[in-house]
Design an enzyme around this catalytic site. Structure first.
Site, mmCIF file in Angstrom:
data_model
loop_
_atom_site.group_PDB
_atom_site.id
_atom_site.type_symbol
_atom_site.label_atom_id
_atom_site.label_comp_id
_atom_site.label_asym_id
_atom_site.label_seq_id
_atom_site.Cartn_x
_atom_site.Cartn_y
_atom_site.Cartn_z
ATOM 1 N N GLU A 219 0.874 -1.174 0.000
ATOM 2 C CA GLU A 219 0.000 0.000 0.000
ATOM 3 C C GLU A 219 0.909 1.222 0.000
ATOM 4 O O GLU A 219 1.511 1.560 1.024
ATOM 5 C CB GLU A 219 -0.903 -0.008 1.246
ATOM 6 C CG GLU A 219 -1.918 -1.149 1.269
ATOM 7 C CD GLU A 219 -3.005 -0.999 0.221
ATOM 8 O OE1 GLU A 219 -3.144 0.104 -0.357
ATOM 9 O OE2 GLU A 219 -3.715 -1.978 -0.041
ATOM 10 N N CYS A 253 -1.707 9.056 2.449
ATOM 11 C CA CYS A 253 -1.470 8.610 1.075
ATOM 12 C C CYS A 253 -2.610 8.987 0.133
ATOM 13 O O CYS A 253 -2.419 9.078 -1.074
ATOM 14 C CB CYS A 253 -1.219 7.105 1.040
ATOM 15 S SG CYS A 253 -2.538 6.141 1.800
#
Length: 446
Positions: A219, A253
């Site tokens: 991720e 993110c």
């Protein structure tokens, strides 16, 4: 094991791995109710220790104190509840129609665990991005060695306490430490690695995994653009941009990395965005630091300051913010215009509270820039035109997309979440996380 594991207990790590490897068959054979019981036990401890978790997040990152409503806590509880609700169904063999010419009596897919997993937590969401993946790892019937992030020592220690209070080491073990420990763990021939963090470290993880042909879920992040069409309400889109950029001081993110607006909208967009920053983060002209997280450490403070200095040196203008308080690692929410595309702020993921506002004459300018900097984790498209949305989707690639809002493709538990190439590998959340942490085993009975 010492605070930062300068002395690595290699034998201890190998003992834990051997213990989990011996136990992985027993864990594989657990039924849905047994896995649910583990998840319920974890849920109870998290609920019981909400105030400690909330406080630890404030101590380490100056995150807002929100108690049980803290988004880091809520996202984990949501993941647990989804797994508890779905696990009986997810674990059933998936029957598929047999091809007539092969005449199989039975053809189906069994979702079986991958085995021993290694889980690395990130520093920006040091609680939720340890426990949400752990829920999926447990739901899929794996064992796990967890390493919380050493850059958030209070959260790391509390996470370790929680894990040890709920799980037997042969099911889920936790080790605390820094990079030397991570490197020692990467030597283990585990079955799967789940990592959340930067693309640079992601490459290191993947290279280590290759030695044992270990599968990975990465991720990562990327330069997530917000693309605004003509005719959008400037009040709405400017508010969305500010909210989507400065939460957690941009250390997320999924943050909006930069905004593209039509040339004619620039002036009003900047005015409104500046006013929204004032309303959200300032009281009587003073930054309300309890509303804005600090930069995680001095290195990241200097990294983001470097992007700001470079952009200004190349001709960008700061239209809001720009102040830096180095003593407590605070960077004020900052809006920039006239940012050259070759400046470092437009090459690397910013991961801080700076927002470049770019203008475009035609969509190709946007597509060219997105293509040049790699497929982002997320993209935010604002438009009332189906044609515009479809054109952006056709001409770009990203892990996920939210149209006319922020981050909802992540919050929707029925959608898979993850990146593509530079922004990640694999999918998580809900049933997609269960399948990601499983081997889809094909069975044909003749």
């Amino acid at each position: 094991m010492g605070d930062h594991m300068d002395h690595i207990d290699i034998e201890g790590i190998q003992r834990i791995f051997a213990c989990q490897r011996d136990n992985r068959q027993a864990v594989k054979n657990t039924n849905a109710d047994q896995r649910i019981a583990k998840l319920k036990a974890l849920r109870q401890v998290i609920v019981d220790r909400v105030d400690e978790i909330d406080d630890a997040l404030f101590q380490d990152l100056r995150k807002q104190r929100l108690g049980i409503n803290h988004y880091e806590i809520q996202s984990v509880l949501g993941e647990i509840d989804t797994a508890i609700d779905g696990l009986h169904e997810w674990m059933k063999p998936e029957v598929v129609p047999a091809s007539p010419q092969l005449g199989g009596k039975k053809t189906y897919i069994r979702y079986e665990p991958r085995g021993v997993c290694l889980l690395f937590g990130p520093w920006n969401f040091p609680f939720s991005l340890v426990f949400a993946p752990l829920v999926q790892i447990i739901a899929a019937g794996n064992t796990c060695i967890v390493k919380p992030n050493e850059m958030q020592p209070t959260v790391s220690a509390l996470s370790a306490e929680i894990i040890r209070s709920v799980f037997d080491e042969q099911d889920v073990a936790v080790v605390e430490g820094g990079v030397p420990l991570a490197n020692a763990l990467l030597e283990l021939p585990v079955d799967h690695i789940f990592f959340t963090g930067s693309p640079a470290v992601g490459k290191h993880i993947m290279a280590a995994a290759a030695k044992n042909l270990t599968t990975v879920t990465l991720e990562l992040g990327g330069k997530c653009p917000m693309i605004v069409d003509q005719g959008c309400d400037p009040m709405t889109v400017a508010g969305m941009a500010v909210g989507g950029r400065f939460r957690n001081a941009g250390q997320l993110c999924l943050s909006v990395d930069h905004v593209w607006v039509p040339e004619e909208m620039l002036e009003v967009f900047v005015q409104i965005a500046s006013a929204v920053v004032d309303k959200m983060f300032y009281v009587d002209g003073e930054l309300n630091k309890s509303e804005l997280s600090r930069m995680v450490d001095a290195r990241n403070f200097q990294r983001v300051k470097g992007h700001l200095d470079d952009a200004v040196a190349r001709g960008a203008s700061v239209v809001k913010g720009g102040q830096l308080d180095e003593e407590d690692l605070t960077i004020h929410p900052t809006l920039l215009i006239n940012v050259p595309l070759d400046s470092t702020i437009m090459q690397d993921e910013i991961f801080g509270p700076l927002l470049p506002i770019l203008t475009y004459k035609n969509r190709e300018d946007i597509y060219r820039q997105i293509d040049a900097t790699g497929k982002p984790l997320a993209m935010y498209i604002f438009s009332d035109s189906e044609e515009f949305v479809e054109d952006v989707l056709e001409n770009t690639s990203s892990g996920g997309v939210t149209v006319n809002s922020m981050m909802l493709h992540y919050m929707e538990k029925n959608l898979p979440f993850g990146g593509v190439n530079q922004s990640g590998i694999g999918r998580c959340k809900g049933v997609y996380g269960f399948r990601e942490l499983s081997n889809a085993r094909s069975v044909f009975e003749a």
